[in-house]
Every structure is written in C-alpha cells, then in structure tokens.
Design an enzyme around this catalytic site. Structure first.
Site, short mmCIF file in Angstrom:
data_model
loop_
_atom_site.label_atom_id
_atom_site.label_comp_id
_atom_site.label_asym_id
_atom_site.label_seq_id
_atom_site.Cartn_x
_atom_site.Cartn_y
_atom_site.Cartn_z
N HIS A 194 0.84 -1.20 0.00
CA HIS A 194 0.00 0.00 0.00
C HIS A 194 0.88 1.25 0.00
O HIS A 194 0.71 2.15 -0.84
CB HIS A 194 -0.91 -0.03 1.24
CG HIS A 194 -1.81 1.15 1.36
ND1 HIS A 194 -3.13 1.14 0.96
CD2 HIS A 194 -1.59 2.40 1.82
CE1 HIS A 194 -3.67 2.32 1.17
NE2 HIS A 194 -2.76 3.10 1.70
N GLU A 195 1.82 1.29 0.94
CA GLU A 195 2.67 2.49 1.03
C GLU A 195 3.57 2.61 -0.19
O GLU A 195 3.89 3.72 -0.62
CB GLU A 195 3.48 2.47 2.32
CG GLU A 195 2.66 2.39 3.61
CD GLU A 195 1.54 3.42 3.72
OE1 GLU A 195 1.70 4.54 3.19
OE2 GLU A 195 0.49 3.10 4.32
N HIS B 200 1.69 4.59 -2.69
CA HIS B 200 1.82 6.03 -2.41
C HIS B 200 3.21 6.53 -2.81
O HIS B 200 3.36 7.59 -3.42
CB HIS B 200 1.66 6.29 -0.90
CG HIS B 200 0.24 6.31 -0.42
ND1 HIS B 200 -0.73 7.11 -0.98
CD2 HIS B 200 -0.37 5.65 0.61
CE1 HIS B 200 -1.87 6.93 -0.32
NE2 HIS B 200 -1.69 6.04 0.64
N GLU C 21 -5.15 7.93 -2.49
CA GLU C 21 -5.56 6.60 -2.04
C GLU C 21 -5.72 5.64 -3.22
O GLU C 21 -5.50 4.44 -3.10
CB GLU C 21 -6.85 6.67 -1.23
CG GLU C 21 -6.72 7.30 0.15
CD GLU C 21 -5.71 6.61 1.07
OE1 GLU C 21 -5.50 5.40 0.91
OE2 GLU C 21 -5.13 7.29 1.92
#
Lengths: 494, 494
Positions: free
Chosen positions: A261-262, A265, A292
């Site tokens: 997830h990170e 980003h 997101e």
C-alpha cells in the site's frame, strides 16, 4: 521577477518548509528517543507557524489579488497554479488564527485522549473533547464557507469539487450491488475454506522480502527508504519519499500489504515531476482520493491479483524459505470476511466500513447528531452492514483516530480512491496487456502507464476533471463492482 | 517582557532553529537516500539563512545595545548570557553577508574536491580552492578583528580567550617532555609486544556490546540514539543528543573507541540543564576544548584505564563470546606507535599530529606560507615529529578535511581538551576514589562528579576561567604529561 514567478518562488519556499516538517515528523515516528518528543513538538510548531505566516502574508495577498484579476493572460497550467494557491490562501486567511491554533491544540489533546479511551474501551472519556472539536470545526467551516454544510467544507478540502450529496448518491447506488456480491462470496466454498499455513516470519526475513517486492513494484530506493512504524505511512520530500510498514512477526501478510500500500503512495509521489514538485499544483492541488487510488492500485489491483503472484511467488519462496502453496496463498489474501476492525477488512467489506462512518459524519454535520449517541449508532450500523456484534467501544467507535484527530470528511476518499482506481484500471486494460504483463514479470509496463497517465499530472486538475481526462467519462461506480465481481468469480469459482 | 527576557526568547527560537538543522544534518549522515541530498541542501540553506537573519536582526541589535549599556544591573549568569550573545552578534554583523555566503559555497565545494583529491592522492587538485578559502578567511578575519592575526580570530571562535602565542608557548613547553616519554615507551618490551587476537566482530554483536558499554558509561538512551556513520559524531537537540560510530567489522577496537568518544560528548550534552539549553550561554558560550575534553575523558582516561576493563571485561566477553586475554587487550589499546594517520594515533603521539598541523596553520596565517608548499612542509614535519616517511598526499596533507572545510584554528582544541582533562582528572582524584570506583563498577560516581563540576556549567565561563573554577589553578600542561607518564610506567613496567 514578474508576479507569477514571485508566487512560484514563495510556493517553492513553502515546499522547502513542508519538506523540513515532513522530515521532522518522519523522525518522530521512526527513531526519536522519548525525551526528544517535547523538543520536537516545539520544532514542528515553529515550522508550522512559519508556513502559515508565509502562506498568509500580505505579500502573497497582493500577488494573488493582482494575478486573479488577469487570470486570462495565463495558460491552463499557470491558471491552475494561481487558483489552487488562491483557494488555499482564502481558506487560511478567512479563519481567525486563534481558532486554528486552538484546533491544533485540541487535536493533539484529542489524539492522546483517544489512545487512552481506546485502551480503557470507554468512549465517554473522549466525548468532552470530541464535543469541543466538533463545535470548533463547525465554527471554522462557517468562516470558510457559510453557505454550505460544514461537511461539504471538509470534503472539499480533501477532495476538491466533491460534496456530500454526490457522495451519498454514489454510495446509495453502490451499496446494494456490493451487498449482493458479498452474499454471493459468503456462499462460496473457496471463500470459506480454511487456508492454513504458517504466517509467522522473523523481522529480518520480512525486511529483505519486502524490500525486494516494493523495488519490484517500482519503488525507487535511491529516492526513498522503507522503515518500521506502528502504523504504516508515506511521507515525502523532493527526491526523498519514505515509506514504512509494521513488521508484524506473527503475520507477514499484514506487513506485506502495509508495505505494498505504502509503496503505491511512494511510487506515485516519486514520479511527480521534480521540477514542479513545489509548485502550487502539487502543494495544494492534490486530492486524497487520487492519492488513495494509487496506493490501492498497487496493494489490491496488482498486489492481490493471481497473475502477480504467479510470477513473484517463486521469488517469495526463495527469499522467505516458506513452504506455502501458491493457490492457498492467493485465496487467503483475497478472502472476504466481515471484520469489526476496518484496517483488517478485505477489499470488499472495507467499503461498508467507510459507508457507515460516512453516514455518521453526515448525521453529525447535517443533522446535529449528539456525541453521546455515537457508540449506539455505530454498533447498530455494524450489525446492519456487516452482521457483526460490537462488544466494546475499542472494537467499535473508538477504533479509528480520525475524528479525534480532526479528520472529518476524509473517510469517503478511501472509497472514492477505489472507484477511481477501478475506472482507471478499465481504461488501462484497453491500452496495455495487464494480466500478461504481470504474468511475464513485466510489471514495469503497468507502472509506467500509471506514471505517464496519472502520476505525472496529479494535482493539475480537480479530481473529477482528472478522472475524465484519463478515462474519457465521468465517475461511474459500476467499474469497481465489475472489477470485484470478475476477480471473485474467477478466484472463488462462483 | 523586559529586554533581557526578550533576548532569551530570541535565543530560545535560535535554539529551536538550530535543533531543526541538527536533525536534518543527522538524517543526511545516517539515513538519507541519495536523491534526497539536493533537497536537503536547500532545507539546510533555508534554516541557516533563517538563523542568521534572526540572529543579526535590528531587533536583536537594539536589545543588545540597550542591555550592554546597563550590564552592571545584571548578575553574573545574566551578564554572560548578554555578552556571549553580543559577541556572536558582532561577529556575524561585522562580516558582509555575501562573504559568508561565498564562504559557505567555497567550503561545500572544497570538501567535495578534498574527497576527490584524496582519492587521487593529489594535493594539486585541491590547491586552487584552498587558495581561495584562505584568501577569503583572511578577509573575513580582518572584518571581525583587524588588530590581531587572522589565526587568533579563528582560535577565539572555537576557544574564547585563547590565542596563538599562548598555544605556541604551551606546545613548546609540552613537546620536549612528550618526546622524552615517547622515547621511553619505544624502548619498552610491553609496548612493542605483538598482542595478537582476533579483532573481527559481526556488526550486530558490536551493536549490542556498544549499546551496553555506552549505557554503562552513563549515556542515556531515553535522550539519544547510537547509529552507524562513516565518521563518528555527536549531534544534539534538547532532550535528544545522538551519537554514532562506524561499526568496523574488521576491527571492533576502532568502533569501540569511536563510540566511547562520542558517548563522552553525548553524556556532556545530555547533562546541560534542560531549562537553560537554548540560552546564549549554551548556544554561543561553549568551547571546543571543553567539548573535546569530555569526549576524551570517557574515551581515554576512563576507557583506556586497566581499572575500567578489570570491571567490565567479563561483561565484554559475555556479550561478544570472544576469547581474549584481559592483559593483552589493555596493553593493545594503550600501545604507543607513531602512525601516519592522526585518527588512528594513540593518546600520546596524537598530540604530535596536532602540533604539526598547528605549526603549519601558524605559518599560513602569521607568515603567509604559500599553499603549494603545504605537502613538503607536512612531510618534513611528520619525519621530524613521528619519524615516518609520507609516501603520498592521501596519507599526508590530504588526510584531514579540516582546512578544505574551513576549520582553521580548530586543531589545537583537540590538545587543549586533553590538557584540560588531565588537570580536571588531577582535581577529581583528590575528591573521589577514581580507580576504586572503576574497579568496583561504580563508574556512576565518576560520571556524576563530571556532571556536577563540568557538564552543568560548560559555557557559563570562558574556558580558562572555567578551568580555574574547577581546578583552582590556571592551565598547566604538566598534568597531562604526568598522567601519561604514570599510566604508561605502570602499564609498560618502565
């Protein structure tokens, strides 16, 4: 120097200040010793004051006043730079400084109280401060825009151009389809299968494996780092966008998807053009939904796809020395199982968590729901949406720090991100061979498409305009349902 | 707020700014990814400009002007706060800003060129920039105080009240005694003994062992950290003073004394009273000599004493699983062997390195020694002082970054620190049982004496006054010779 360049110069300085604050925050969460915390708070307050002072200075006011009058003299990109700066300037100058500083104090106190209240499983401990925060938030909203609901003021701050009636209608259209799909999954044997394998893994093994996988996804370690924190996050500077995960030794799957997830980003932020990094379009023009969307693209659309694992699984086994069956693993990471806790939810039921929080926010700001009713409403909605019974506030209304931390209007962006995502995914699949690229280890092709079509220009448009630019049509939540349906039908053979 | 409190408030803000810069620098040396370096340079330049602007503002000028006129109204501590701030203000306002910014650029360029020149072992590569730096330094010195030699201006900056004629006379008195002692050691069988043991150690073992030993010395991990860097250093913030060492896997002794040295700095800084941390006495009142004295007290006087190891050795063996004889180890860490490289030198010959550098600095600024003669003079002095033949510039004049980095007048403070140290040690031994405390594992008694008598008040006086306060007599270099003589006589049985 002309006025426009002067504005960019100030924006650049604001970017430098913001980068410094980010670095200080990063250290606060990763490496600071406990006696350094008070001094760090002074440093952060100092930088934040400096940022506000520079942003709201009369010099900026004069520049913007002159530039806004002759907006037509500028091209689209320049107009965007001027107008997002102007919007932020107005937002910050309309609210009396003492209210903002009061809010900062309340927020910091609120977050502390939240942590204690959650430990004691007692919402009543948080109630007095939450009352104050909500009261103050309403007051601040009325300074910024008295003609709309406070909730719309907050939503617009995170997702420019979005508002509560739009979100409500999107969610209302979307929810029944989601629930139908959930029911279908609930009946599937494969979804209910107990996929037992050993999910423990020592930290150093996780670290080597996660560094490998995020680099494979496209995260660049020359412009970033991966560290350990309690809650994973991404924090950026120019040329230096750092990500973290929580190395959960008892459950590598949780560390893994935290890192993926990170990494999403991180890859997004690393690919913002360096020369524009501190321009207003990037400093003030971003959307939480688009941010997101990119983290979830890498976490879910790529990271939970069977094709991705088909290529990467041998490497995973080699790095971790685990003995796991690939099919079991792919089923495991995709299983749909309602959870009381949002952050442990699967891709599908996650959306129901968002909707229940959003519905409560709507009642708070559009119907003046009193604070003491929060736990009861929460528990009722969990029962209704997820079929689960909440036993105490810690697993209920106290599970999220957002409200105590002044993040009202933020939750919907999580779901909006998923909707953008699926719609972008639909376009992407028409342009490149998605599954094939993953299967053949050509993930770089997917990443590059996202860079070229999304990352390079995030912030250049309001999110709805940007989505249309990329996909040639307005937001349509059916893409998300279709994507989920297709994935689960194939995986669970339903 | 009265003028004095206003000044303290500004000093406090300068402290906050300095703390932020320290944090940014710490990260630059420990954890930054390579593409973050340019952005970091912008951040540091921004903070440094902010510091200078605040320090030299007309507000500060007016305050100081008024306070300096009625200095007699204040007590000693307050007067010190006012006068050290005033001295720094004058130093910074006398020099035109463009010269300081030119120096900053030259220094940063100079350090880069130094690294390249050292790699190529070619001093000529550095010469043009060194010429410019020296020329500019002379110009800057003439702005600060045209009535003394530039070297005296620089020395006073690091060691207030000290000057080149004092240093020359101290060194001239001291050197022959040092050389006599060196000759005596050279003849000792024990000093020449080959103490062979395995000095390799994996990094994780070193880390555990070094964390244990620096905590035992009194370094507080609640207010600091120990990390890895190429060159060990200490960097401080309020409540957060961080140290580093270079985990040399092929030689744990070098990592060990790096860590002990920095722990000495760290303990010193951690014990500055928190409530005065950002007062002018601490921001501008310090002395490099006193700072070096405390690092060396822990590294040498404590850390190389047989008594310390007599207590700690079993723990060392337990933590490292090494098989080493204690006597061999203590002889090994104290052996006197001239080295071409200063940072590898023993406690005794180290001083000769300092003197040779200092003599060259004296010729540069007091006798206009041309830059192209540096290597030859260097090599001649190494031959004369240490009896060693320099084969190339990398092991000669290019071994230190100091001059390329604008650190003229700094070297003598290393030796001054040792002289202060030995004199303080002489006083301390009259007040507490030094050897006994070490032998019994009561090192805390020694540390506490240093805290109470030195650390709590560093910066409250000029170094010479402070030394007299602590030891009741002026600087006397015989204490250092006596300390060394006694230690080596006993160790080497000479």
């Amino acid at each position: 120097m002309n006025h426009y360049n002067q504005l960019l110069e100030i924006s650049n300085q604001l970017g430098v200040i913001q980068g410094i604050s980010s670095q200080l925050q990063w250290d606060s969460i990763t490496y600071i010793p406990k006696n350094g915390i008070q001094g760090r708070a002074d440093q952060l307050a100092f930088m934040s004051k400096l940022f506000n002072k520079k942003l709201t200075s009369s010099t900026v006011g004069t520049l913007l006043n002159s530039l806004m009058k002759k907006l037509d003299d500028f091209d689209g990109f320049q107009r965007r730079n001027i107008s997002v700066f102007n919007k932020e300037f107005e937002r910050m100058t309309k609210v009396p400084l003492e209210l903002l500083s009061e809010l900062r104090k309340l927020t910091s106190k609120g977050q502390n109280t939240w942590a204690k209240a959650r430990e004691k499983k007692d919402f009543k401990m948080l109630k007095p401060e939450l009352d104050e925060i909500i009261k103050l938030k309403k007051k601040i909203a009325s300074y910024i825009n008295p003609s709309v609901s406070p909730l719309d003021v907050f939503i617009d701050q995170f997702e420019p151009g979005m508002n509560s009636s739009l979100i409500t209608s999107i969610f209302n259209n979307f929810r029944p389809k989601l629930i139908r799909l959930l029911e279908k999954c609930n009946k599937s044997d494969l979804n209910n299968k107990k996929t037992k394998f050993n999910i423990t893994m020592p930290r150093n093994v996780q670290e080597a494996f996660l560094k490998d996988i995020v680099a494979y996804l496209g995260y660049n370690f020359d412009s970033g780092r991966l560290d350990q924190t309690e809650h994973p996050f991404t924090i950026g500077g120019k040329g230096d966008v750092r990500i973290t995960t929580n190395y959960n030794e008892k459950n590598f799957v949780s560390s893994l998807f935290g890192a993926m997830h990170e990494a999403g980003h991180g890859i997004h932020n690393q690919n913002i053009p360096q020369e524009n990094y501190f321009m207003p379009v990037n400093l003030f023009g971003g959307s939480a939904g688009f941010a997101e969307s990119q983290s979830r693209f890498f976490e879910n659309i790529i990271g939970k796809s069977p094709e991705f694992w088909d290529y990467y699984f041998p490497r995973f086994l080699e790095l971790t020395k685990k003995e796991i069956n690939e099919d079991d693993f792919v089923i495991h990471i995709n299983q749909v199982r309602p959870s009381k806790i949002r952050i442990f939810a699967d891709e599908l039921t996650y959306q129901l968590h968002i909707m229940l929080r959003y519905e409560i926010e709507e009642e708070i700001f559009n119907k003046d729901l009193p604070t003491h009713e929060f736990p009861q409403i929460w528990n009722e909605k969990v029962e209704k949406f997820l079929g689960l019974e909440i036993e105490n506030d810690a697993e209920g209304v106290l599970q999220d720090v957002h409200w105590a931390g002044n993040y009202f209007g933020y939750f919907p962006t999580y779901t909006l991100g998923n909707l953008y995502n699926a719609q972008i995914y639909n376009t992407l699949r028409k342009k490149i061979e998605f599954e094939e690229s993953l299967l053949n280890g050509n993930i770089g092709v997917v990443k590059q498409w996202l860079v070229d079509n999304v990352h390079l220009k995030t912030g250049y448009y309001d999110p709805s305009t940007f989505l249309e630019k990329i996909t040639n049509e307005p937001l349509n939540s059916d893409y998300f349902i279709n994507y989920l349906t297709k994935r689960y039908e194939k995986l669970f053979q339903i």
